[in-house]
Scaffold this motif. Structure first.
Motif, PDB file in Angstrom:
ATOM      1  N   GLU A 199     -33.172 -30.409 -10.959  1.00 28.74           N
ATOM      2  CA  GLU A 199     -33.340 -30.144 -12.389  1.00 28.74           C
ATOM      3  C   GLU A 199     -33.894 -31.344 -13.144  1.00 28.74           C
ATOM      4  O   GLU A 199     -34.599 -31.188 -14.136  1.00 28.74           O
ATOM      5  CB  GLU A 199     -32.000 -29.692 -12.987  1.00 28.74           C
ATOM      6  N   ASP A 200     -33.559 -32.541 -12.677  1.00 31.65           N
ATOM      7  CA  ASP A 200     -34.064 -33.760 -13.314  1.00 31.65           C
ATOM      8  C   ASP A 200     -35.567 -33.870 -13.037  1.00 31.65           C
ATOM      9  O   ASP A 200     -36.001 -34.026 -11.892  1.00 31.65           O
ATOM     10  CB  ASP A 200     -33.318 -34.978 -12.748  1.00 31.65           C
ATOM     11  N   LYS A 201     -36.371 -33.781 -14.075  1.00 27.72           N
ATOM     12  CA  LYS A 201     -37.830 -33.751 -13.909  1.00 27.72           C
ATOM     13  C   LYS A 201     -38.374 -35.013 -13.248  1.00 27.72           C
ATOM     14  O   LYS A 201     -39.310 -34.954 -12.447  1.00 27.72           O
ATOM     15  CB  LYS A 201     -38.508 -33.537 -15.267  1.00 27.72           C
ATOM     16  N   ASP A 202     -37.793 -36.163 -13.571  1.00 30.22           N
ATOM     17  CA  ASP A 202     -38.265 -37.418 -12.973  1.00 30.22           C
ATOM     18  C   ASP A 202     -37.987 -37.455 -11.471  1.00 30.22           C
ATOM     19  O   ASP A 202     -38.824 -37.900 -10.681  1.00 30.22           O
ATOM     20  CB  ASP A 202     -37.603 -38.614 -13.652  1.00 30.22           C
ATOM     21  N   LYS A 203     -36.800 -36.951 -11.089  1.00 24.67           N
ATOM     22  CA  LYS A 203     -36.451 -36.925  -9.661  1.00 24.67           C
ATOM     23  C   LYS A 203     -37.353 -35.950  -8.913  1.00 24.67           C
ATOM     24  O   LYS A 203     -37.817 -36.238  -7.806  1.00 24.67           O
ATOM     25  CB  LYS A 203     -34.980 -36.529  -9.479  1.00 24.67           C
ATOM     26  N   ALA A 204     -37.589 -34.803  -9.507  1.00 21.85           N
ATOM     27  CA  ALA A 204     -38.470 -33.820  -8.877  1.00 21.85           C
ATOM     28  C   ALA A 204     -39.884 -34.402  -8.732  1.00 21.85           C
ATOM     29  O   ALA A 204     -40.520 -34.263  -7.678  1.00 21.85           O
ATOM     30  CB  ALA A 204     -38.510 -32.536  -9.699  1.00 21.85           C
ATOM     31  N   GLN A 205     -40.350 -35.070  -9.785  1.00 21.73           N
ATOM     32  CA  GLN A 205     -41.680 -35.680  -9.744  1.00 21.73           C
ATOM     33  C   GLN A 205     -41.778 -36.714  -8.628  1.00 21.73           C
ATOM     34  O   GLN A 205     -42.790 -36.798  -7.922  1.00 21.73           O
ATOM     35  CB  GLN A 205     -41.988 -36.346 -11.094  1.00 21.73           C
ATOM     36  N   LYS A 206     -40.701 -37.474  -8.438  1.00 25.26           N
ATOM     37  CA  LYS A 206     -40.678 -38.494  -7.380  1.00 25.26           C
ATOM     38  C   LYS A 206     -40.830 -37.840  -6.002  1.00 25.26           C
ATOM     39  O   LYS A 206     -41.551 -38.344  -5.140  1.00 25.26           O
ATOM     40  CB  LYS A 206     -39.383 -39.296  -7.450  1.00 25.26           C
ATOM     41  N   ILE A 207     -40.167 -36.688  -5.800  1.00 27.36           N
ATOM     42  CA  ILE A 207     -40.294 -35.978  -4.522  1.00 27.36           C
ATOM     43  C   ILE A 207     -41.716 -35.460  -4.337  1.00 27.36           C
ATOM     44  O   ILE A 207     -42.326 -35.625  -3.275  1.00 27.36           O
ATOM     45  CB  ILE A 207     -39.268 -34.832  -4.417  1.00 27.36           C
ATOM     46  N   PHE A 208     -42.264 -34.857  -5.399  1.00 27.28           N
ATOM     47  CA  PHE A 208     -43.647 -34.352  -5.300  1.00 27.28           C
ATOM     48  C   PHE A 208     -44.611 -35.485  -4.956  1.00 27.28           C
ATOM     49  O   PHE A 208     -45.511 -35.326  -4.128  1.00 27.28           O
ATOM     50  CB  PHE A 208     -44.072 -33.672  -6.605  1.00 27.28           C
ATOM     51  N   ASP A 209     -44.419 -36.642  -5.606  1.00 26.53           N
ATOM     52  CA  ASP A 209     -45.281 -37.799  -5.338  1.00 26.53           C
ATOM     53  C   ASP A 209     -45.154 -38.247  -3.881  1.00 26.53           C
ATOM     54  O   ASP A 209     -46.138 -38.595  -3.228  1.00 26.53           O
ATOM     55  CB  ASP A 209     -44.919 -38.968  -6.252  1.00 26.53           C
ATOM     56  N   ASP A 210     -43.918 -38.228  -3.397  1.00 29.62           N
ATOM     57  CA  ASP A 210     -43.641 -38.658  -2.031  1.00 29.62           C
ATOM     58  C   ASP A 210     -44.287 -37.710  -1.017  1.00 29.62           C
ATOM     59  O   ASP A 210     -44.825 -38.141   0.005  1.00 29.62           O
ATOM     60  CB  ASP A 210     -42.118 -38.703  -1.821  1.00 29.62           C
ATOM     61  N   VAL A 211     -44.236 -36.425  -1.321  1.00 31.12           N
ATOM     62  CA  VAL A 211     -44.856 -35.415  -0.454  1.00 31.12           C
ATOM     63  C   VAL A 211     -46.369 -35.652  -0.376  1.00 31.12           C
ATOM     64  O   VAL A 211     -46.949 -35.701   0.713  1.00 31.12           O
ATOM     65  CB  VAL A 211     -44.562 -33.988  -0.969  1.00 31.12           C
ATOM     66  N   VAL A 212     -46.997 -35.817  -1.519  1.00 33.16           N
ATOM     67  CA  VAL A 212     -48.454 -36.032  -1.550  1.00 33.16           C
ATOM     68  C   VAL A 212     -48.814 -37.317  -0.815  1.00 33.16           C
ATOM     69  O   VAL A 212     -49.819 -37.385  -0.089  1.00 33.16           O
ATOM     70  CB  VAL A 212     -48.978 -36.047  -2.995  1.00 33.16           C
ATOM     71  N   LEU A 213     -47.960 -38.337  -0.962  1.00 34.25           N
ATOM     72  CA  LEU A 213     -48.211 -39.617  -0.293  1.00 34.25           C
ATOM     73  C   LEU A 213     -48.326 -39.445   1.222  1.00 34.25           C
ATOM     74  O   LEU A 213     -49.145 -40.106   1.868  1.00 34.25           O
ATOM     75  CB  LEU A 213     -47.094 -40.613  -0.630  1.00 34.25           C
ATOM     76  N   GLN A 214     -47.531 -38.551   1.789  1.00 37.71           N
ATOM     77  CA  GLN A 214     -47.596 -38.343   3.244  1.00 37.71           C
ATOM     78  C   GLN A 214     -48.989 -37.868   3.670  1.00 37.71           C
ATOM     79  O   GLN A 214     -49.517 -38.297   4.697  1.00 37.71           O
ATOM     80  CB  GLN A 214     -46.528 -37.333   3.694  1.00 37.71           C
ATOM     81  N   PHE A 215     -49.574 -36.988   2.870  1.00 40.09           N
ATOM     82  CA  PHE A 215     -50.929 -36.506   3.168  1.00 40.09           C
ATOM     83  C   PHE A 215     -51.958 -37.618   2.946  1.00 40.09           C
ATOM     84  O   PHE A 215     -52.894 -37.772   3.735  1.00 40.09           O
ATOM     85  CB  PHE A 215     -51.253 -35.275   2.320  1.00 40.09           C
ATOM     86  N   ASP A 216     -51.772 -38.381   1.873  1.00 43.20           N
ATOM     87  CA  ASP A 216     -52.687 -39.504   1.623  1.00 43.20           C
ATOM     88  C   ASP A 216     -52.681 -40.485   2.789  1.00 43.20           C
ATOM     89  O   ASP A 216     -53.738 -40.965   3.224  1.00 43.20           O
ATOM     90  CB  ASP A 216     -52.262 -40.248   0.346  1.00 43.20           C
TER      91      ASP A 216
END
Length: 415
Positions: A199-216
């Motif tokens: 629910e915490d938008k910042d925490k969710a954003q951190k996970i999304f960023d981390d996911v994209v980083l794996q592809f990068d």
């Protein structure tokens, strides 16, 4: 005259006996044909997706024994096939398929949410994949034990060891290594978890960023600029015997490795928010992937075990990678990530499977042949990533790493 009459009577009698006998034979033949139809355990009137799913249930009546196991195990192959099963169920409402999915989770998750045979301390990305099944079932049942198990798997993602630039190690026993496989095993789960439960938008954003980083990172470290293909594994330390001492990459472009990667991209995009800046990058990677994979497609529509060495003795046209590419292309086109020209590539791949690698038993059970059973890097006995290594791993029929993607490709192409 009397003898003549008797002869006529005998001949007439014989005629009626022959007619009756012939009728009995026809009835018997009809009954046999009807019996053979009744003996089909998998109907040939269904779509290929349901036919293969029901064939899997016939082969492995307990989903915990998928992948030719003798004892139940929490593993990625179960999650792969059961994720495909959930999509078939949503299309067909076949209760037998839903029950098959539920019984796996029911058997493997106890009343307080402990996952049978799973060890968090192993930090093994493969073990995240069956979390997709729990996400699906929790949305249907709201069973607290499934949520507890989901939280356990997410806690692994929060503590997974990483390379110096933030790439998840494939397993704790494989330090400093990223494998293409890992992106499919973990990232769709992690993305959907963030979307549904954080629910915490910042925490969710951190996970999304981390996911994209794996592809990068996998693009940065593993992609071959010349062919556009990606090497199976990358070792940051460059210490592994399989690793190139300058780049850290393994030696070859393994079909299923790239298949895992393609499926990871199209599935993660289901859950990554539309406004996330990394979304367009993943779509770019997917287009580069599609171009490179199309360039090495065989004229049959299939792909080789080692993708770019089709003319090398021992190489073979392989089912699991082909099924994965077909699924990734078909879904990529349907979702608008890929140009429509790639639908023809998917159709050609699918027809290649039907023409060359699918066989059907007398009882209707469908087989997918020429599947590479397993392949990895390092470990004990040591897997050196050589061409000979990939050729000598077991080849078998109905490996779940092929049947699951075949089911999903069948759904995408509505065949």
């Amino acid at each position: 005259m009397n003898n003549y009459k008797k002869t006529i009577q005998v001949l007439v009698g014989l005629f009626f006996v022959l007619v009756a006998f012939s009728s009995c034979k026809e009835v018997k033949k009809d009954n046999q044909e009807n019996q053979s139809v009744k003996e089909l355990v998998v109907s040939d009137t269904l779509k290929w997706s349901e036919r293969m799913m029901l064939s899997e249930i016939q082969r492995f009546p307990k989903a915990s024994l998928l992948d030719f196991r003798e004892t139940p195990k929490w593993s990625y192959t179960n999650g792969l096939v059961l994720s495909a099963a959930s999509r078939v169920y949503e299309q067909t409402n076949n209760q037998k398929i839903y029950d098959y999915i539920y019984e796996y989770a029911d058997e493997m998750i106890d009343s307080i949410g402990t996952i049978n045979t799973y060890k968090l301390s192993n930090q093994n990305l493969d073990m995240i994949k069956s979390g997709d099944v729990l996400l699906y079932l929790y949305s249907k049942t709201n069973e607290e034990r499934f949520l507890k198990a989901i939280e356990t798997l997410n806690s692994q993602m929060e503590t997974q060891p990483k390379t110096s630039d933030g790439g998840y190690w494939h397993k704790k026993i494989y330090p400093n290594q990223m494998w293409l496989d890992g992106l499919y095993m973990a990232e769709p789960f992690h993305t959907k978890y963030a979307l549904d439960f954080v629910e915490d938008k910042d925490k969710a954003q951190k996970i999304f960023d981390d996911v994209v980083l794996q592809f990068d990172l996998i693009q940065k470290h593993s992609r071959d600029e010349k062919s556009g293909l990606l090497f199976h594994g990358w070792d940051e330390s460059k210490e592994q015997r399989w690793a190139n001492k300058e780049t850290g990459n393994s030696q070859h472009f393994w079909s299923r490795g790239m298949g895992w990667y393609g499926m990871a991209m199209v599935d993660v995009l289901d859950f990554l928010p539309e406004n996330h800046p990394g979304r367009e990058r993943i779509i770019t990677y997917l287009n580069q992937f599609a171009e490179a994979i199309t360039a090495v497609q065989h004229e049959t529509g299939l792909w080789y075990q080692v993708l770019d060495q089709g003319d090398r003795e021992g190489n073979y046209l392989e089912a699991t990678g082909t099924s994965m590419f077909t699924y990734a292309f078909a879904k990529g086109v349907r979702k608008g990530y890929l140009d429509k020209k790639y639908l023809a590539v998917a159709e050609k791949g699918y027809q290649g499977l039907l023409d060359n690698l699918i066989s059907i038993e007398d009882n209707g059970v469908v087989n997918l042949n020429k599947c590479c059973g397993v392949a990895g890097l390092g470990g004990n006995p040591y897997r050196d990533g050589s061409f000979e290594y990939y050729m000598n791993e077991i080849i078998r029929s109905n490996d779940p790493k092929g049947t699951g993607p075949f089911i999903m490709a069948s759904l995408e192409l509505n065949r």
